[in-house]
Design an enzyme around this catalytic site. Structure first.
Site, PDB file in Angstrom:
ATOM      1  N   LYS A 112     -54.233 -24.140   2.128  1.00 44.31           N
ATOM      2  CA  LYS A 112     -54.995 -24.829   3.171  1.00 44.31           C
ATOM      3  C   LYS A 112     -56.489 -24.710   2.930  1.00 44.31           C
ATOM      4  O   LYS A 112     -57.239 -25.651   3.180  1.00 44.31           O
ATOM      5  CB  LYS A 112     -54.646 -24.265   4.555  1.00 44.31           C
ATOM      6  CG  LYS A 112     -53.273 -24.687   5.056  1.00 44.31           C
ATOM      7  CD  LYS A 112     -53.106 -24.328   6.530  1.00 44.31           C
ATOM      8  CE  LYS A 112     -51.737 -24.739   7.048  1.00 44.31           C
ATOM      9  NZ  LYS A 112     -51.514 -24.308   8.434  1.00 44.31           N
ATOM     10  N   LYS A 198     -43.371 -30.453  -0.440  1.00 46.76           N
ATOM     11  CA  LYS A 198     -42.622 -30.405   0.816  1.00 46.76           C
ATOM     12  C   LYS A 198     -43.147 -31.437   1.809  1.00 46.76           C
ATOM     13  O   LYS A 198     -44.331 -31.796   1.782  1.00 46.76           O
ATOM     14  CB  LYS A 198     -42.617 -28.985   1.403  1.00 46.76           C
ATOM     15  CG  LYS A 198     -43.893 -28.547   2.050  1.00 46.76           C
ATOM     16  CD  LYS A 198     -43.688 -27.259   2.860  1.00 46.76           C
ATOM     17  CE  LYS A 198     -45.003 -26.919   3.555  1.00 46.76           C
ATOM     18  NZ  LYS A 198     -44.987 -25.824   4.461  1.00 46.76           N
ATOM     19  N   LYS A 201     -46.836 -32.140   7.849  1.00 46.18           N
ATOM     20  CA  LYS A 201     -47.632 -32.866   8.848  1.00 46.18           C
ATOM     21  C   LYS A 201     -49.006 -33.210   8.305  1.00 46.18           C
ATOM     22  O   LYS A 201     -49.652 -34.123   8.770  1.00 46.18           O
ATOM     23  CB  LYS A 201     -47.845 -31.987  10.071  1.00 46.18           C
ATOM     24  CG  LYS A 201     -46.633 -31.777  10.928  1.00 46.18           C
ATOM     25  CD  LYS A 201     -47.016 -30.803  12.041  1.00 46.18           C
ATOM     26  CE  LYS A 201     -45.815 -30.329  12.802  1.00 46.18           C
ATOM     27  NZ  LYS A 201     -46.114 -29.122  13.570  1.00 46.18           N
TER      28      LYS A 201
HETATM   29  P1  AMP Z   1     -45.214 -26.231  11.174  1.00 47.64           P
HETATM   30  O1  AMP Z   1     -45.089 -27.691  11.120  1.00 47.64           O
HETATM   31  O2  AMP Z   1     -45.996 -25.703  10.007  1.00 47.64           O
HETATM   32  O3  AMP Z   1     -45.664 -25.696  12.485  1.00 47.64           O
HETATM   33  O4  AMP Z   1     -43.747 -25.658  10.927  1.00 47.64           O
HETATM   34  C1  AMP Z   1     -42.778 -25.478  11.949  1.00 47.64           C
HETATM   35  C2  AMP Z   1     -41.442 -25.059  11.380  1.00 47.64           C
HETATM   36  O5  AMP Z   1     -40.909 -26.087  10.550  1.00 47.64           O
HETATM   37  C3  AMP Z   1     -41.476 -23.792  10.520  1.00 47.64           C
HETATM   38  O6  AMP Z   1     -40.323 -23.010  10.782  1.00 47.64           O
HETATM   39  C4  AMP Z   1     -41.435 -24.333   9.107  1.00 47.64           C
HETATM   40  O7  AMP Z   1     -40.839 -23.409   8.225  1.00 47.64           O
HETATM   41  C5  AMP Z   1     -40.572 -25.570   9.268  1.00 47.64           C
HETATM   42  N1  AMP Z   1     -40.919 -26.584   8.253  1.00 47.64           N
HETATM   43  C6  AMP Z   1     -42.094 -27.245   8.121  1.00 47.64           C
HETATM   44  N2  AMP Z   1     -42.059 -28.113   7.087  1.00 47.64           N
HETATM   45  C7  AMP Z   1     -40.820 -27.999   6.533  1.00 47.64           C
HETATM   46  C8  AMP Z   1     -40.139 -28.649   5.439  1.00 47.64           C
HETATM   47  N3  AMP Z   1     -40.729 -29.602   4.712  1.00 47.64           N
HETATM   48  N4  AMP Z   1     -38.872 -28.285   5.177  1.00 47.64           N
HETATM   49  C9  AMP Z   1     -38.249 -27.343   5.926  1.00 47.64           C
HETATM   50  N5  AMP Z   1     -38.816 -26.701   6.967  1.00 47.64           N
HETATM   51  C10 AMP Z   1     -40.080 -27.012   7.284  1.00 47.64           C
END
Ligand code: AMP
Ligand code: TRP
Length: 335
Positions: A112, A198, A201
């Protein structure tokens, strides 16, 4: 007593299939077996530059999506991180026992920070300590997250070892040791534009992800444009075909079929045949979530009440733990 789980998602933009399959769908499946806490981690959302005009709205949207995806209030507590002030306070206490170099080597921080260039905030570096506070305040036994969060969980565990070592005793630990809970399938959903990255967002291209609230015409367009390869016949696990592996995995998960069944079904297929089938599967998997979400957002008073109740319940647990930590660190109790 049931074991406790805690997890959270940041209110930065829309939830995508990675968040759903990597995290929330798992929460839904296991919530009845645990004392479950799910928070919207809005304090984490300001570790990168944010727009104050949309933070509150995004926070509500994620809470509504938790419910729409099937988090049930019978088994789970849903709350907003910033509504429970103990999170910021424990993060400070943990900051003072966390070595700086533990944070400097976090992969997510490095990624980041590199993306952002100049003016990276102290908050971004400190992100994993706040996350440790989230988990440790609830004496969580397990933390269901996607694969990308594993390193942060390890840091939280290292913090527990350190605080217990310095300020606790064998029979009276200050904080409880949490375990990561990472399921195999769906733990890493990849981008539609590049099967080696991956789904995220923060990817500037909307075409790289499938959002849970994308309407059918948008889903159709995104899937039509998603990256594939010129090979006929679809298969799992070929390292030369990361997009193929990702799309087949998503198809299997969203249609609740085994990999074996999908491998057989798609072995002779070309992309022209697979894409419409995949589109239909995605549209029907998301439809019930979208319908429920629209109902929930139409009734603001209900969501407010859910978050108020969640705050009360969460604060009760969190404040007790915070007091335990402050006592162990030797603070003069409030007089
Ligand atoms: P975040 O969007 O970073 O707040 O992530 C929220 C949850 O979604 C966390 O448990 C991450 O590990 C999961 N997560 C985010 N992106 C992915 C992805 N591409 N594949 C699997 N899990 C994800
Ligand atoms: N860092 C997590 C993510 O990006 C979100 C998060 C914050 C979290 N606090 C948490 C996840 C506590 C689990 C437990 O996915």
């Amino acid at each position: 007593m049931a074991q406790r789980i805690l997890s959270g998602v940041q209110p930065t933009g829309n939830l995508h299939l990675g968040n759903y399959l990597g995290a929330i769908q798992n929460w839904v499946e296991i919530q009845q077996d645990y004392d479950s806490y799910f928070c919207v981690v809005d304090l984490h959302a300001i570790t990168v530059p944010h727009d104050p005009k949309v933070l509150a709205e995004n926070t509500r949207a994620i809470a509504a999506l938790y419910l729409a995806c099937g988090i049930s209030l019978e088994h789970s507590t849903i709350f907003v991180q910033s509504h429970v002030t103990a999170h910021s306070e424990l993060a400070w206490l943990l900051n003072c026992i966390t070595p700086l170099n533990w944070l400097e080597r976090m992969i997510q921080f490095k990624e980041k920070a590199q993306k952002q260039g100049e003016n990276v905030s102290v908050g971004l570096l400190d992100y994993p300590v706040l996350m440790a506070a989230d988990i440790l305040l609830y004496d969580a036994d397990k933390v269901p997250v996607g694969e990308d969060q594993k390193q942060h969980l390890e840091l939280a565990r290292d913090i527990v070892i350190r605080i217990n070592d310095k300020f606790g005793s064998e029979d009276k630990p200050v904080l409880k040791m949490p375990e990561p809970m990472i399921r195999k399938s769906g733990a890493r959903v990849m981008s539609l534009a590049d099967g080696t990255k991956k789904m995220s967002k923060s990817d500037p291209s909307e075409l790289s992800r499938i959002n849970l609230l994308d309407p059918p015409d948008v889903l159709k367009k995104k899937i039509k444009k998603c990256k594939t390869d010129p090979v006929r016949g679809l298969e799992f696990g070929n390292p030369e075909r990361p997009e193929c592996n990702n799309l087949l995995s998503l198809y299997a998960l969203l249609s609740s079929q085994t990999k074996e069944a999908v491998a057989t079904e798609c072995a002779e297929m070309g992309w022209g045949q697979f894409k419409p089938l995949f589109t239909d599967t995605v549209v029907s998997a998301l439809e019930p979530i979208q319908t429920k979400y629209n109902e929930l957002t139409a009734d603001q008073a209900y969501l407010d009440q859910v978050l108020r109740d969640g705050q009360t319940k969460a604060a009760e647990v969190a404040d007790t733990t915070l007091k335990r930590v402050k006592d162990a660190l030797g603070f003069l109790p409030a007089l």
